[in-house]
Write a protein that holds these residues in place. Sequence first.
Motif: not given
Length: 153
Positions: A73-77, A82, A96, A100, A115, A117, A120, A122
């Motif tokens: 996953r990532h926190d989209c910048l 979307n 967006r 990933n 983007c 970011a 990671r 999880e």
Amino acid sequence: ICAGLTVAVPLQEYVRSRLLQFIRGFGTRVLQLAPDLHPTLLDRAVRDVLEVLPQPDYGLVPVDMLELQLVFRHDCLALGCNEPQCVLCQHNSQRRCAVNFCKKYLVNDRMVARCGAGIRVEVVDRANGKVFDGELPDVFLELFILDGAQYDQ
């Protein structure tokens, strides 16, 4: 238990009661086989054994019994909602991320999302889809990144 009647008893209580029944029956049988053995000596031996048994840990579930999965996953910048029908997002040059990872990476590139970011890993509980925050003793994650062109050869 009568026919057609079942009683819900926690497993731990059931096991405890069955063990106590066994200990009583075993003690009675030992005294029958060895009548000269003093009953208090047998009681003391049983108490000593029960005292040195470790306390059960009902909260720790073995890792192989959990249904876990690794998720990237990532926190989209990129800003936006979307939504395909959103006019603002349609005209935004930085949409967006739908996935990933980028389509490809060059040698020495940082593995980041389109983007920018960071990505990671999880651990997710498959039963509820939430991030697993429990402990995983003796579990390690090894990550190998291969050069796709050389891997295909």
